[in-house]
Enzyme design. Sequence first.
Site, PDB file in Angstrom:
ATOM      1  N   GLY A  43       6.880   2.091   1.753  1.00 18.92           N
ATOM      2  CA  GLY A  43       8.342   2.254   1.573  1.00 18.92           C
ATOM      3  C   GLY A  43       8.944   1.431   0.229  1.00 18.92           C
TER       4      GLY A  43
ATOM      5  N   PRO B 156       0.872  -1.248   0.024  1.00 19.99           N
ATOM      6  CG  PRO B 156       0.059  -0.948   2.244  1.00 19.99           C
ATOM      7  CD  PRO B 156       0.771  -1.868   1.222  1.00 19.99           C
TER       8      PRO B 156
ATOM      9  CD  GLU C  12       4.239   5.881  -7.465  1.00 21.13           C
ATOM     10  OE1 GLU C  12       3.111   5.213  -7.454  1.00 21.13           O
ATOM     11  OE2 GLU C  12       4.398   6.437  -6.556  1.00 21.13           O
TER      12      GLU C  12
END
Length: 201
Positions: free
Chosen positions: A20, A16, A90
């Site tokens: 980190g 989530p 991402e």
Amino acid sequence: MYKKFSDGMIEVITGPMFSGKSEELLKRIRILEYANIKTLVIKPAFDNRFSDDEIISRSGAKISTHNANNAEEIKELFSKKNYKAIAIDEVHFFNKEVLNLICELADDGVRVIVSGLDTDYLRRPFGIVPSLLSMAENVTKLHAVCVKCKNAATTSFRKINNKSIKLLGDTEEYEARCRSCHIKGEFNKTREKIEDNKEEK
């Protein structure tokens, strides 16, 4: 038992928000640098939350990056130098064409390391990450700390009423929560919305 992998492989770092992931990705990029393995570092072009041309973790660690919108742009950047590895942050924001490119690069002997969310703000499988998890040789699933109960957090709870999948944000928009606290939060948001509608009438 010690496992030796071939040169081409896929590594996925997931979990989530606030767990980190970017920090772990940066650590692995530095290890590749120490080993003199030339690595292309990519992030989505529209993600400028912390920097336009760097990946920055919440601890302050950072590294210069190239921005890309799609597989073609990544492929063009990769072809410009003799890269042996690629790292993508991402990765959940990229589409299926990038998934295909990642597989092609790994098949060609390139080490591919990606980080991204495996579920969206409603705990649904997010983008290409579930497919990457099934294809990867190495998967690291990180956890954050639930802001409500302080147990291990596995989900990203959206605090605001916005249904966009590609909503960038940080602590103002999101919280790390465990499954139970995420469910309670969604229930409370639904109840508040119903009450607001009643008041408007």
